[in-house]
Design a protein around this motif. Structure first.
Motif, short mmCIF file in Angstrom:
data_model
loop_
_atom_site.label_atom_id
_atom_site.label_comp_id
_atom_site.label_asym_id
_atom_site.label_seq_id
_atom_site.Cartn_x
_atom_site.Cartn_y
_atom_site.Cartn_z
N HIS A 193 34.73 16.79 1.63
CA HIS A 193 34.22 16.80 -0.08
C HIS A 193 32.67 15.93 0.19
O HIS A 193 32.38 15.45 1.39
CB HIS A 193 35.08 15.53 -0.94
CG HIS A 193 35.57 14.25 -0.33
ND1 HIS A 193 35.23 13.24 -1.04
CD2 HIS A 193 35.94 14.02 0.71
CE1 HIS A 193 35.41 12.14 -0.33
NE2 HIS A 193 35.89 12.60 0.74
N ARG B 235 31.09 24.31 5.49
CA ARG B 235 32.16 24.61 4.33
C ARG B 235 32.70 26.25 4.36
O ARG B 235 33.77 26.57 4.19
CB ARG B 235 31.46 24.28 2.93
CG ARG B 235 31.30 23.14 2.58
CD ARG B 235 32.62 22.35 2.04
NE ARG B 235 33.07 22.94 0.96
CZ ARG B 235 33.95 22.19 0.02
NH1 ARG B 235 34.45 21.04 0.43
NH2 ARG B 235 34.33 22.94 -1.17
N GLU C 263 36.29 27.65 4.19
CA GLU C 263 36.48 28.45 2.98
C GLU C 263 36.85 30.07 3.42
O GLU C 263 37.64 30.76 2.97
CB GLU C 263 35.21 28.66 2.19
CG GLU C 263 35.16 27.29 1.47
CD GLU C 263 33.69 27.03 0.79
OE1 GLU C 263 33.73 26.31 -0.19
OE2 GLU C 263 33.12 28.03 1.06
N ARG D 150 42.94 24.02 1.91
CA ARG D 150 43.54 24.62 0.42
C ARG D 150 42.89 23.62 -0.54
O ARG D 150 42.41 22.31 -0.25
CB ARG D 150 45.16 24.16 0.39
CG ARG D 150 45.57 22.78 0.48
CD ARG D 150 46.82 22.45 0.44
NE ARG D 150 47.60 21.08 0.56
CZ ARG D 150 47.38 20.15 -0.31
NH1 ARG D 150 47.17 20.38 -1.55
NH2 ARG D 150 48.06 19.02 0.13
N PRO D 151 42.44 24.27 -1.61
CA PRO D 151 41.69 23.56 -2.59
C PRO D 151 42.43 22.37 -3.19
O PRO D 151 43.49 22.43 -3.62
CB PRO D 151 41.32 24.58 -3.61
CG PRO D 151 41.71 26.00 -3.00
CD PRO D 151 42.77 25.72 -1.95
N PRO E 202 41.25 19.28 -6.04
CA PRO E 202 39.82 18.57 -6.65
C PRO E 202 39.81 17.33 -6.45
O PRO E 202 40.87 16.69 -6.21
CB PRO E 202 40.12 18.94 -8.33
CG PRO E 202 41.56 19.16 -8.28
CD PRO E 202 41.96 19.86 -7.09
N THR F 89 26.20 20.69 -4.74
CA THR F 89 27.14 21.60 -5.25
C THR F 89 26.70 21.34 -6.76
O THR F 89 26.50 20.19 -7.28
CB THR F 89 28.62 21.16 -4.95
OG1 THR F 89 29.30 22.08 -5.81
CG2 THR F 89 28.73 19.79 -5.39
N THR G 244 35.66 21.54 -6.10
CA THR G 244 35.54 22.11 -4.81
C THR G 244 36.01 21.39 -3.59
O THR G 244 35.88 21.74 -2.40
CB THR G 244 33.85 22.34 -4.33
OG1 THR G 244 33.38 21.03 -4.21
CG2 THR G 244 33.34 23.09 -5.62
N LEU H 280 38.19 20.28 -0.56
CA LEU H 280 39.34 20.91 0.52
C LEU H 280 40.30 19.93 1.24
O LEU H 280 39.72 19.04 2.00
CB LEU H 280 38.37 21.95 1.35
CG LEU H 280 37.87 22.83 0.56
CD1 LEU H 280 36.71 23.69 1.78
CD2 LEU H 280 38.79 24.02 0.19
#
Length: 384
Positions: A48, A64, A68, A81-82, A84, A108, A141, A143
């Motif tokens: 993050h 990233r 991804e 895995r996403p 928030p 971002t 975004t 992870l």
């Protein structure tokens, strides 16, 4: 004789080894019987933009794409895995959150402000209102990374390329030779190579001292985690990673339980870190302060070391006073989320290939990571 010896089988050493093994013979030497036993295996394993400075965020941004859309054949399971993330502010910490939002927004455009109603919708146990969270920044975004899958997949790449990984080999002596470096373990095993990569984490300065190389000022800092159960019947799987803007609390849902930290940074010596009772109690206290969750019991607890240099930027590069001695240290709490970028940097610097494409545009060039910056008094002015 190997081309490269890498001291340390954590995420830094293994990811670098996987990249270098494409070009040369590499030997990784890990002191413990298991890979990633210390910092890498005790991280909450998250990517993050809410931690670190501009250089760390640049390294995170570059990395990233690896998480991804992982390279074909790298791992049979998803690496990420996403999840928030939200960053909470009380009235007194709003200036800190405003500054954090500005920094995150450079990398971002997904981050946005949310109020109490949306905070509660995302995580109904967060305390909002007078004296509690009044605003938050949401980054959708985030992870959650699979640290073990990363470590084992990089290790497979190293072995598949014909290089080797040795575990349970504590280093007793390091000496420069006419052709490079010789390393001897406490058991008497000896290995030589042209290049020695110091990826020993909290022990980095100690390994340098064994080699007769001046330290660069690594400071290990202990971080404490506790695990608590949610109230019976409560599904926490969709909750976000919650942080305080004041930097004194976070919690993360994991496998039906909740990981909690007081975000402590306690200076420590290189060691097999253990949680202290005070820090465990502080974690439980902060959970009850920021949320409505009670802590009737602590299911599990642990501590790990996060090692920093003066400017808190991961360091990679040859030591100018010790030919063939390469530093790969100071990953702090960012080692997993920056590993793809740092491994590409190591590959470029050791093989003499081009600097990783796109890193300069993200504000990360050789000057940001070189160990030279830590020796000329400019560490505090670089990548702030």
């Amino acid at each position: 004789m190997s081309d490269v010896l890498i001291l340390g089988g954590g995420i830094a050493g293994l990811s670098a080894a996987a990249h270098l093994a494409r070009h040369m013979r590499v030997t990784v030497i890990e002191a413990e019987d298991a890979l990633g036993y210390h910092s890498s295996g005790r991280s909450v394993s998250f990517s993050h933009y809410g931690i670190g400075n501009a250089a760390v965020r640049g390294l995170t941004a570059w990395s990233r794409s690896f998480y991804e859309a992982q390279p074909a054949g790298f791992c049979d399971t998803p690496l990420a895995r996403p999840v928030p993330t939200i960053y909470l502010a009380r009235e007194e910490t709003l200036p800190a959150l405003e500054a954090l939002h500005a920094e995150m927004a450079r990398f971002t455009d997904a981050v946005r402000w949310i109020g109490p109603a949306e905070i509660e919708a995302l995580c109904p146990v967060v305390r909002t209102g007078a004296g509690q969270a009044v605003k938050a920044v949401l980054d959708p975004t985030g992870l959650k990374l699979d640290a073990d899958a990363l470590l084992q997949s990089f290790a497979r790449q190293v072995r598949a390329a014909g290089s080797e990984i040795l575990t349970g080999q504590r280093i007793a002596a390091i000496e420069a030779t006419g052709e490079g470096w010789r390393v001897r373990s406490e058991g008497g095993e000896s290995r030589t190579a042209r290049i020695l990569v110091n990826a020993a984490g909290a022990w980095g300065d100690r390994m340098a001292a064994l080699a007769g190389v001046a330290p660069i000022g690594l400071q290990p800092k202990r971080r404490t985690i506790i695990v608590v159960d949610p109230p019976a019947g409560t599904d926490v799987s969709a909750w976000p990673f919650v942080h305080s803007a004041g930097g004194d609390f976070y919690m993360l849902p994991e496998a039906g339980q909740i990981l909690v930290s007081p975000v402590d940074e306690v200076e420590d010596d290189p060691c097999d870190a253990r949680p202290e009772d005070y820090d465990v109690a502080l974690a439980a206290h902060q959970l009850e302060q920021y949320t409505t969750l009670p802590v009737p019991r602590i299911a599990h607890r642990w501590a790990g070391l996060r090692s920093f240099v003066a400017d808190r930027v991961p360091t990679a590069g040859f030591d100018r006073e010790a030919p063939g001695f390469f530093w790969l240290v100071g990953q702090g709490g960012y080692g997993l989320q920056t590993a793809p970028a740092m491994a590409a940097i190591v590959e470029a610097l050791i093989t003499g290939s081009a600097w990783p494409e796109g890193l300069d545009a993200l504000g990360v060039g050789p000057a940001q990571v070189t160990p030279d910056r830590l020796r000329n008094g400019s560490a505090h002015s670089v990548a702030t």
